[in-house]
Design an enzyme around this catalytic site. Sequence first.
Site, mmCIF file in Angstrom:
data_model
loop_
_atom_site.group_PDB
_atom_site.id
_atom_site.type_symbol
_atom_site.label_atom_id
_atom_site.label_comp_id
_atom_site.label_asym_id
_atom_site.label_seq_id
_atom_site.Cartn_x
_atom_site.Cartn_y
_atom_site.Cartn_z
ATOM 1 N N GLU A 36 12.509 -15.575 0.808
ATOM 2 C CA GLU A 36 13.243 -14.508 1.475
ATOM 3 C C GLU A 36 14.708 -14.944 1.492
ATOM 4 O O GLU A 36 15.013 -16.016 2.015
ATOM 5 C CB GLU A 36 12.698 -14.372 2.901
ATOM 6 C CG GLU A 36 13.044 -13.076 3.557
ATOM 7 C CD GLU A 36 12.376 -12.961 4.935
ATOM 8 O OE1 GLU A 36 12.845 -12.131 5.711
ATOM 9 O OE2 GLU A 36 11.412 -13.700 5.213
ATOM 10 N N ARG A 261 1.551 -25.919 5.138
ATOM 11 C CA ARG A 261 3.004 -26.100 5.086
ATOM 12 C C ARG A 261 3.328 -27.571 5.244
ATOM 13 O O ARG A 261 2.597 -28.302 5.901
ATOM 14 C CB ARG A 261 3.666 -25.358 6.249
ATOM 15 C CG ARG A 261 3.727 -23.882 6.088
ATOM 16 C CD ARG A 261 4.240 -23.248 7.362
ATOM 17 N NE ARG A 261 5.684 -23.070 7.359
ATOM 18 C CZ ARG A 261 6.287 -21.990 6.863
ATOM 19 N NH1 ARG A 261 5.568 -21.022 6.324
ATOM 20 N NH2 ARG A 261 7.583 -21.883 6.910
ATOM 21 N N LYS A 271 13.961 -21.723 8.677
ATOM 22 C CA LYS A 271 15.289 -21.195 8.388
ATOM 23 C C LYS A 271 15.967 -20.663 9.642
ATOM 24 O O LYS A 271 17.168 -20.760 9.791
ATOM 25 C CB LYS A 271 15.190 -20.081 7.345
ATOM 26 C CG LYS A 271 15.215 -20.598 5.930
ATOM 27 C CD LYS A 271 15.128 -19.467 4.945
ATOM 28 C CE LYS A 271 13.738 -18.890 4.929
ATOM 29 N NZ LYS A 271 13.513 -17.868 3.931
HETATM 30 P P1 ATP Z 1 11.061 -20.316 7.119
HETATM 31 O O1 ATP Z 1 10.169 -20.471 8.288
HETATM 32 O O2 ATP Z 1 11.804 -21.563 6.780
HETATM 33 O O3 ATP Z 1 11.961 -19.136 7.217
HETATM 34 P P2 ATP Z 1 9.544 -18.755 5.320
HETATM 35 O O4 ATP Z 1 8.128 -18.870 5.015
HETATM 36 O O5 ATP Z 1 9.945 -17.571 6.115
HETATM 37 O O6 ATP Z 1 10.063 -20.115 5.922
HETATM 38 P P3 ATP Z 1 10.284 -17.922 2.733
HETATM 39 O O7 ATP Z 1 11.623 -17.815 2.143
HETATM 40 O O8 ATP Z 1 9.511 -16.693 2.979
HETATM 41 O O9 ATP Z 1 10.440 -18.768 4.053
HETATM 42 O O10 ATP Z 1 9.410 -18.944 1.902
HETATM 43 C C1 ATP Z 1 9.190 -18.875 0.525
HETATM 44 C C2 ATP Z 1 7.947 -19.634 0.215
HETATM 45 O O11 ATP Z 1 8.051 -20.983 0.668
HETATM 46 C C3 ATP Z 1 6.740 -19.028 0.890
HETATM 47 O O12 ATP Z 1 5.704 -18.951 -0.056
HETATM 48 C C4 ATP Z 1 6.408 -19.998 1.986
HETATM 49 O O13 ATP Z 1 5.034 -20.035 2.212
HETATM 50 C C5 ATP Z 1 6.913 -21.316 1.428
HETATM 51 N N1 ATP Z 1 7.281 -22.249 2.488
HETATM 52 C C6 ATP Z 1 8.199 -22.074 3.458
HETATM 53 N N2 ATP Z 1 8.235 -23.142 4.276
HETATM 54 C C7 ATP Z 1 7.317 -24.025 3.815
HETATM 55 C C8 ATP Z 1 6.882 -25.325 4.213
HETATM 56 N N3 ATP Z 1 7.396 -25.946 5.276
HETATM 57 N N4 ATP Z 1 5.926 -25.931 3.475
HETATM 58 C C9 ATP Z 1 5.409 -25.326 2.394
HETATM 59 N N5 ATP Z 1 5.765 -24.118 1.970
HETATM 60 C C10 ATP Z 1 6.711 -23.452 2.658
HETATM 61 MG MG MG Z 2 8.617 -15.755 4.837
#
Ligand code: ATP
Ligand code: MG
Length: 558
Positions: A36, A261, A271
């Site tokens: 995202e 994760r 984020k």
């Molecule tokens: P955040 O909580 O940091 O905003 P998010 O899941 O909203 O994380 P995205 O940009 O949607 O962030 O993530 C892109 C991809 O990275 C998704 O497939 C998500 O599952 C994966 N991802 C995000 N954080 C982690 C993590 N700590 N470990 C493994 N995969 C992750």
């Molecule tokens: Mg997300």
Amino acid sequence: MEEITSKNFIHAFIEEDIAEGGRYAGQTVHTRFPPEPNGYLHIGHCKALIIDFGTAEKFGGLCNLRMDDTNPTKEDVEFVEAIKEDIHWLGFDWEDRFYYGSDYFEKDYEYAVELIKKGLAYVCELTPDEFKEFRGDLNTPAKSPWRDRPIEESLDLFARMRAGEFEDNKYTLRAKIDLASGNFNMRDPVIYRIRHMHHHRQGDKWCIYPMYDFAHPIQDALEGITHSLCSLEFENHRPLYNWVVENVSVPHHPRQIEFARLGIDHTVLSKRYLRALVEEGYVAGWDDPRMPTLCGMRRRGFTPASIRNFCERVGVAKSPNTIPLAFLDFCLREDLNESAARVMAVLKPIKLTITNYPEGQSETVEVENNPNRPEDGVRQITFSRNLWIEADDFLAEPIPKYKRLFPDGPECRLKGAYLIKCTGYNTDENGNITEVLATYDPDSRGGDPADGRKVKGATIHWVDAETAVDAEVRLYDNLFNAAEPDTSSMESLVKDLNPNSLEILTNCKVEASLKDAKAPASYQFMRLGYFCPDSKDCTAEHLVFNRCVSLKDSFKPQ
Ligand code: ATP
Ligand code: MG
């Protein structure tokens, strides 16, 4: 660290799927990474990246990069470009397969209409409050008085929702699945809502937006993704993912597989919080070298190899895992130990005068660039009567077992140069030590005595005061004191910050070979740790080095 050895269950599933008789027999494995664009990538995303791109690589398949901009909020071109840069830096490439989730809005709409026509979706007019009230609980099914709204009526209302006739939240489109399901995601989930909001790419074309759970499987299916790999919080959404691909006429049926994760102690990987730390000024930016973002880690001196190596060794687990930050340092240290040139720098300098070395004379001595890489050869550094040494390599009054310089103390070795003996020191009128005095043995050039006598003191590093260059050095420590920072609120998170996570030393002296140092490069400052020129602030006029990692290893693999 049991994950290191455990089998990668994702690869095992995929092997089954592409084998003869499997659901994707004979097909190319196709994955995607769907960030995202509302922030910079962090080390948690690396794990996902390595799983998505790495799995495709392993099976000779493809991996798409897709900006998940389904939500009409906060996306920013700055983030899109930064995400691309970080992925390339790690060494992955999506080739020509770069997409935006919002590019499929028209398709999403068509599939929603298809569901209505099949009697599988309806326009509901519960208010947000009523929606909560009618949600039911484990023993009570949810309710919606609009569930049996005639198809024609839903079609008409949905078209008018799109046309902008209604204010936000007036209507939703819901999938007609199962109001009594034990999985609340299946209790007729909302798949479209009204939001009169500007979209960063679509402009004002839309005032209804699909929900992620509806849009995401469609995006995957349209791109021909075979394996949609995502983190564990989507496990309960998988039945809905499958329901969507089974009930709209998409050309492919991807399979969702979840993994845990990555969590790391002494930091946060969200984020939302990282963004708040930046916006509220607790760090100097997304690329502050204390941040767990890829751009921060790059600036700190992490190499792509060390990060990939870290993620691979952490492994792909199904259960949540928190990895010690010290293990990340361990992976970096291991990489830099192989590759970084050894140089001399003095962080907290004090003057050393070799009283029996002729004034005005100078010579060069040879030091090895990297004992692990003899092929990197040696370099010449200058030596003279006036040197800088580390202030704590001298004590006026020795403490027990102190093997460095003190008056009439043991013979010490100046790395690569000569053996010296401390003879005394000078102070200013306040009694502060201003200069350490020593004599050298002219027959010990290179650092070894001509007669083979045993050198009892330590080997210390030094730089020639005549040629040394001034530098600023930034020492970093954990951003958070707490192993598990309290993320219940920003206020509590801030309380867990480490007030000493940055120490700036401005009076450092580095050997002349570093005068043109520029990022990316890393050096081992002998006896001190690994350092890199700061990619933003280091210039020829004002050298700035970041400590990537200390030499000391606090991580003990079990
Ligand atoms: P955040 O909580 O940091 O905003 P998010 O899941 O909203 O994380 P995205 O940009 O949607 O962030 O993530 C892109 C991809 O990275 C998704 O497939 C998500 O599952 C994966 N991802 C995000 N954080 C982690 C993590 N700590 N470990 C493994 N995969 C992750
Ligand atoms: Mg997300």
